[in-house]
Design a protein around this motif. Structure first.
Motif, PDB file in Angstrom:
ATOM      1  N   SER A   1       4.185 -10.653  -5.994  1.00 42.33           N
ATOM      2  CA  SER A   1       4.703  -9.280  -6.005  1.00 42.33           C
ATOM      3  C   SER A   1       4.134  -8.447  -7.155  1.00 42.33           C
ATOM      4  CB  SER A   1       6.234  -9.309  -6.125  1.00 42.33           C
ATOM      5  OG  SER A   1       6.624  -9.938  -7.344  1.00 42.33           O
TER       6      SER A   1
ATOM      7  N   GLY B   1       1.575   4.743  -0.404  1.00 42.08           N
ATOM      8  CA  GLY B   1       1.386   3.442  -1.037  1.00 42.08           C
ATOM      9  C   GLY B   1       0.025   3.221  -1.662  1.00 42.08           C
TER      10      GLY B   1
ATOM     11  N   ASP C   1       6.012  -3.153  -5.923  1.00 39.27           N
ATOM     12  CA  ASP C   1       7.044  -2.183  -5.525  1.00 39.27           C
ATOM     13  C   ASP C   1       7.043  -1.086  -6.580  1.00 39.27           C
ATOM     14  OD1 ASP C   1       7.900  -3.650  -3.266  1.00 39.27           O
ATOM     15  OD2 ASP C   1       9.047  -4.980  -4.598  1.00 39.27           O
TER      16      ASP C   1
ATOM     17  N   LYS D   1       5.810   0.732  -1.379  1.00 40.87           N
ATOM     18  CA  LYS D   1       5.123  -0.546  -1.575  1.00 40.87           C
ATOM     19  C   LYS D   1       3.623  -0.285  -1.611  1.00 40.87           C
ATOM     20  CE  LYS D   1       4.690  -5.230   0.276  1.00 40.87           C
ATOM     21  NZ  LYS D   1       5.051  -5.861  -1.014  1.00 40.87           N
TER      22      LYS D   1
ATOM     23  N   ARG E   1      -0.121  -0.519  -1.039  1.00 38.28           N
ATOM     24  CA  ARG E   1      -0.958  -1.070   0.035  1.00 38.28           C
ATOM     25  C   ARG E   1      -2.434  -1.128  -0.374  1.00 38.28           C
ATOM     26  NH1 ARG E   1      -1.931   1.403   4.033  1.00 38.28           N
ATOM     27  NH2 ARG E   1      -1.383   3.558   3.483  1.00 38.28           N
TER      28      ARG E   1
END
Length: 205
Positions: A121, A146, A176, A186, A188
């Motif tokens: 993450s 994102g 995040d 989020k 990308r």
């Protein structure tokens, strides 16, 4: 009445000339002067000398006042020069700081060695300026779709680095993220540079 001699009158003449003798003495001197040409000449000479001395005093006072005025003007002029010099130094120091330390200029992708990896993450971005310029700050921006843009900023007048951390570094963060408006998104894709000029570092498979 005993006649007053010229010697006595001459002793009184300085007081009489200055107008500070007693009333009786003044009448006595004036009575004698009416009948004595010698004492009148002495008084006249005394008055001339007093006039010259008074003129010298006035001239001296005038010179002193002139010197005082010049001194005050000189002090005031020096004070203004001091303020001006201090202002110039302050402005020069501020300009030097802004030119060498304040991050104005985005370093373009062609001048930066950049790479990015994603571990779970979190993302890790490694940046290094090819010309080894000192980098005061890094700017991060996440768009609503994102996309993370990361860019190094340098001062208008670039300075060569002194330590490794000053010309780049490793930047890590959570996948995040938030936009500048506070919207949670989020990540990308990660780009180095601005939206107008950028290079892709990582994209979600």
């Amino acid at each position: 009445m005993e006649k007053i001699t010229c010697e006595v009158i001459n002793d009184l003449l300085p007081l009489y000339c200055d107008g500070v003798c007693a009333e009786d003495s003044r009448r006595l001197v004036e009575r004698h002067l009416k009948g004595c040409a010698y004492c009148r000449s002495v008084l006249e000479k005394m008055r001339d000398e007093c006039s010259i001395e008074y003129g010298r005093q006035e001239e001296g006072e005038h010179i002193i006042k002139g010197m005082a005025a010049v001194w005050k003007k000189s002090v005031w002029k020096s004070f203004l020069i001091g303020i001006a010099a201090a202002s110039v130094l302050l402005l020069s120091a501020l300009a030097c700081y802004l030119l060498t330390s304040w991050p104005f200029v985005c370093i373009p992708p062609k001048q930066v060695e950049a790479s990015a990896v994603v571990e779970g993450s979190r993302y890790i971005v490694h940046l290094d300026t090819a010309n080894r310029y000192k980098v005061p700050s890094v700017d991060l921006e996440t768009t609503e779709d994102g996309i993370l843009y990361i860019v190094l900023k340098r001062a208008l007048a670039p300075v060569r680095f002194r330590t490794e951390k000053e010309h780049g570094g490793i930047y890590a963060g959570s996948m995040d993220s938030e936009t500048r408006a506070g919207k949670a998104v989020k990540i990308r894709a990660i780009y180095y540079g601005t939206q107008d000029e950028c290079e892709l570092l990582w994209e979600e498979p």
